[in-house]
Design an enzyme around this catalytic site. Structure first.
Site, PDB file in Angstrom:
ATOM      1  N   ARG A  21       0.838  -1.218   0.000  1.00  0.00           N
ATOM      2  CA  ARG A  21       0.000   0.000   0.000  1.00  0.00           C
ATOM      3  C   ARG A  21       0.864   1.257   0.000  1.00  0.00           C
ATOM      4  O   ARG A  21       0.617   2.198  -0.762  1.00  0.00           O
ATOM      5  CB  ARG A  21      -0.890  -0.042   1.247  1.00  0.00           C
ATOM      6  CG  ARG A  21      -1.649   1.242   1.538  1.00  0.00           C
ATOM      7  CD  ARG A  21      -2.437   1.069   2.830  1.00  0.00           C
ATOM      8  NE  ARG A  21      -3.076   2.302   3.238  1.00  0.00           N
ATOM      9  CZ  ARG A  21      -2.505   3.229   3.995  1.00  0.00           C
ATOM     10  NH1 ARG A  21      -1.260   3.073   4.404  1.00  0.00           N
ATOM     11  NH2 ARG A  21      -3.177   4.315   4.339  1.00  0.00           N
ATOM     12  N   VAL A  23       4.033   1.611  -0.960  1.00  0.00           N
ATOM     13  CA  VAL A  23       4.773   1.778  -2.222  1.00  0.00           C
ATOM     14  C   VAL A  23       3.839   2.359  -3.288  1.00  0.00           C
ATOM     15  O   VAL A  23       4.164   3.334  -3.969  1.00  0.00           O
ATOM     16  CB  VAL A  23       5.356   0.424  -2.706  1.00  0.00           C
ATOM     17  CG1 VAL A  23       5.860   0.521  -4.136  1.00  0.00           C
ATOM     18  CG2 VAL A  23       6.488  -0.038  -1.779  1.00  0.00           C
ATOM     19  N   GLY A 102      12.377 -12.404   1.921  1.00  0.00           N
ATOM     20  CA  GLY A 102      13.513 -12.793   2.756  1.00  0.00           C
ATOM     21  C   GLY A 102      14.760 -13.055   1.931  1.00  0.00           C
ATOM     22  O   GLY A 102      14.916 -12.508   0.828  1.00  0.00           O
ATOM     23  N   ASP A 103      15.619 -13.935   2.420  1.00  0.00           N
ATOM     24  CA  ASP A 103      16.914 -14.095   1.742  1.00  0.00           C
ATOM     25  C   ASP A 103      16.808 -14.704   0.346  1.00  0.00           C
ATOM     26  O   ASP A 103      17.575 -14.358  -0.543  1.00  0.00           O
ATOM     27  CB  ASP A 103      17.958 -14.807   2.611  1.00  0.00           C
ATOM     28  CG  ASP A 103      17.450 -16.086   3.224  1.00  0.00           C
ATOM     29  OD1 ASP A 103      16.310 -16.484   2.908  1.00  0.00           O
ATOM     30  OD2 ASP A 103      18.179 -16.690   4.017  1.00  0.00           O
ATOM     31  N   THR A 126       9.801 -11.123   6.203  1.00  0.00           N
ATOM     32  CA  THR A 126       9.824 -12.526   6.633  1.00  0.00           C
ATOM     33  C   THR A 126       9.552 -12.569   8.126  1.00  0.00           C
ATOM     34  O   THR A 126      10.048 -11.709   8.865  1.00  0.00           O
ATOM     35  CB  THR A 126      11.178 -13.210   6.335  1.00  0.00           C
ATOM     36  OG1 THR A 126      11.252 -14.434   7.090  1.00  0.00           O
ATOM     37  CG2 THR A 126      12.378 -12.368   6.712  1.00  0.00           C
ATOM     38  N   MET A 170       8.261 -21.513  14.232  1.00  0.00           N
ATOM     39  CA  MET A 170       8.994 -21.379  12.965  1.00  0.00           C
ATOM     40  C   MET A 170      10.267 -20.550  13.142  1.00  0.00           C
ATOM     41  O   MET A 170      10.595 -20.111  14.240  1.00  0.00           O
ATOM     42  CB  MET A 170       8.099 -20.752  11.913  1.00  0.00           C
ATOM     43  CG  MET A 170       7.133 -21.717  11.271  1.00  0.00           C
ATOM     44  SD  MET A 170       6.277 -20.916   9.896  1.00  0.00           S
ATOM     45  CE  MET A 170       5.493 -22.336   9.147  1.00  0.00           C
ATOM     46  N   GLY A 171      10.940 -20.327  12.033  1.00  0.00           N
ATOM     47  CA  GLY A 171      12.175 -19.543  12.060  1.00  0.00           C
ATOM     48  C   GLY A 171      13.220 -20.118  11.124  1.00  0.00           C
ATOM     49  O   GLY A 171      14.322 -19.613  11.031  1.00  0.00           O
ATOM     50  N   GLU A 222      12.188 -24.468  15.187  1.00  0.00           N
ATOM     51  CA  GLU A 222      12.072 -25.608  14.259  1.00  0.00           C
ATOM     52  C   GLU A 222      13.429 -26.076  13.719  1.00  0.00           C
ATOM     53  O   GLU A 222      13.588 -27.224  13.357  1.00  0.00           O
ATOM     54  CB  GLU A 222      11.132 -25.277  13.098  1.00  0.00           C
ATOM     55  CG  GLU A 222      11.637 -24.176  12.185  1.00  0.00           C
ATOM     56  CD  GLU A 222      10.741 -23.940  10.972  1.00  0.00           C
ATOM     57  OE1 GLU A 222       9.850 -24.740  10.696  1.00  0.00           O
ATOM     58  OE2 GLU A 222      10.959 -22.913  10.295  1.00  0.00           O
ATOM     59  N   ARG A 246       3.915 -33.322  26.618  1.00  0.00           N
ATOM     60  CA  ARG A 246       3.142 -33.133  25.394  1.00  0.00           C
ATOM     61  C   ARG A 246       3.929 -32.233  24.446  1.00  0.00           C
ATOM     62  O   ARG A 246       4.806 -31.489  24.886  1.00  0.00           O
ATOM     63  CB  ARG A 246       1.799 -32.448  25.674  1.00  0.00           C
ATOM     64  CG  ARG A 246       0.809 -33.270  26.460  1.00  0.00           C
ATOM     65  CD  ARG A 246       0.224 -34.397  25.608  1.00  0.00           C
ATOM     66  NE  ARG A 246      -0.843 -35.108  26.307  1.00  0.00           N
ATOM     67  CZ  ARG A 246      -0.658 -36.042  27.235  1.00  0.00           C
ATOM     68  NH1 ARG A 246       0.581 -36.386  27.599  1.00  0.00           N
ATOM     69  NH2 ARG A 246      -1.695 -36.641  27.798  1.00  0.00           N
TER      70      ARG A 246
HETATM   71  O1  F6P Z   1      10.668 -18.207   6.011  1.00  0.00           O
HETATM   72  C1  F6P Z   1       9.412 -18.210   6.588  1.00  0.00           C
HETATM   73  C2  F6P Z   1       8.994 -19.595   6.970  1.00  0.00           C
HETATM   74  O2  F6P Z   1       7.714 -19.525   7.557  1.00  0.00           O
HETATM   75  C3  F6P Z   1       9.958 -20.347   7.874  1.00  0.00           C
HETATM   76  O3  F6P Z   1       9.848 -19.961   9.218  1.00  0.00           O
HETATM   77  C4  F6P Z   1       9.550 -21.778   7.615  1.00  0.00           C
HETATM   78  O4  F6P Z   1      10.617 -22.658   7.869  1.00  0.00           O
HETATM   79  C5  F6P Z   1       9.207 -21.763   6.151  1.00  0.00           C
HETATM   80  O5  F6P Z   1       8.903 -20.419   5.819  1.00  0.00           O
HETATM   81  C6  F6P Z   1       8.056 -22.629   5.757  1.00  0.00           C
HETATM   82  O6  F6P Z   1       7.911 -22.553   4.380  1.00  0.00           O
HETATM   83  P1  F6P Z   1       6.669 -23.094   3.580  1.00  0.00           P
HETATM   84  O7  F6P Z   1       5.483 -22.209   3.892  1.00  0.00           O
HETATM   85  O8  F6P Z   1       7.083 -22.988   2.154  1.00  0.00           O
HETATM   86  O9  F6P Z   1       6.419 -24.489   4.047  1.00  0.00           O
END
Ligand code: F6P
Length: 323
Positions: A21, A23, A102-103, A126, A170-171, A222, A246
């Protein structure tokens, strides 16, 4: 500059829409035509894009995901794929490009910049927060809040049942989400890829930290070297027969949802800045935020390595759980 193209690529993140938005509206303010490309680099190869209007981006700031769509594009890794993308950009008379991602997105931008003479600006989008040259990426704050909300709920049931929960977040191969969510949710332990996981120590920690407590939360990134949350739980299980264990994998809920105020504000600032940079004739730069300042670094530097979370926070968590 008459026409600037924009795309979102890789894993989507909340706040990308706020960036789009900004941009688009900033381009329009300057009399530049904003051109949206759908589904990241895949749309560039397939020739799927259009000029965006004010109305296209009205009332989207509050939504997660990305109105442009996103993709992880294998074709763009090939010379033929990129040749198609370049000819599309030329046919649409694109004079500048803004990529949000991201990268992987930045790597694509770097290669494109080597093969085509076009100014490119990257905006960090990201949830992983792992880009070099910025302390903050769009979506990280919302993802953290999603994790905290989920862990608070897990804590309720863990406390009722006197349980130890291994919560996987995630990460990818970075521990930012796990570390900061652990601090914010009062987790007793956190396991991140940046530090080697010692199973024996974890067992002892659980035994000691559980004294007098009805619940324990172990936050697991992860990408941790000890394994995923299920694996780690099973590794400690034989040593903790008296505990009820758990695990819970939060998964893609971390990528969705309405962006937080922080993500909306930072994405808006960065979007406007990206247009300004292109107008000033700057190129091949990745935008970042350090402290409260908008900064830039060469896109090549942003993908050289990962940003590192502050590992002294691990001691903070350890000290805070000590009775
Ligand atoms: O880079 C973002 C991310 O959510 C990571 O944290 C995760 O490992 C990956 O993407 C999951 O990718 P996808 O949605 O393609 O399964």
């Amino acid at each position: 500059m008459k026409r600037i193209a924009l795309l979102t690529s890789g894993g989507d993140s909340p706040g990308m829409n706020a960036g789009i938005r900004a941009v688009v509206k900033y381009c329009l303010y300057y009399g530049i035509e904003p051109f949206g490309i759908y589904d990241g680099y895949q749309g560039m190869i397939d020739g799927r894009g259009k000029i965006l209007t004010y109305d296209d981006v009205n009332n989207i700031i509050q939504f997660g995901g990305t109105i442009l769509g996103s993709a992880r594009c294998a074709d763009f890794k090939t010379k033929e794929g990129r040749a198609k993308a370049i000819s599309y950009l030329r046919s649409e008379e694109i004079e500048g490009l803004i990529v949000i991602g991201g990268d992987g997105t930045y790597t694509g931008a770097k290669i494109l910049g080597e093969e085509m003479n076009i100014p490119i600006i990257g905006m960090p989008g990201t949830i992983d927060n792992d880009l070099f040259g910025t302390e903050y990426t769009i979506g990280f704050d919302t993802a953290l809040n999603t994790v905290i909300d989920a862990v608070d709920k897990i804590r309720d049931t863990a406390t009722s049942h006197h349980r130890v929960f291994f919560v996987e977040v995630m990460g990818r191969d970075a521990g930012f989400i796990a570390l900061y969510a652990a601090i914010a949710s009062g987790a007793e332990s956190v396991l991140i890829p940046e530090e080697i996981t010692d199973i024996e120590k974890l067992v002892n920690d659980i035994k000691t930290q559980n004294k007098g407590k009805r619940s324990t939360i172990i936050m697991v990134a992860e990408g941790d070297d000890g394994g995923d949350a299920f694996e780690i739980m099973n590794k400690v299980k034989p040593y903790l027969p008296e505990f009820d264990l758990r695990h819970s994998v939060l998964g893609h809920i971390q990528r969705g949802g309405s962006p937080s105020a922080v993500d909306r504000i930072n994405a808006t600032m960065m979007g406007a800045y990206a247009v300004d940079l292109l107008k000033e004739g700057k190129s091949h730069l990745a935008i970042g935020i350090i402290g409260k300042d908008l900064v830039t670094c060469p896109i090549v530097d942003a993908i050289k390595g990962h940003g590192q979370p502050n590992l002294s926070h691990l001691q903070l968590i350890e000290k805070l759980r000590t009775r």
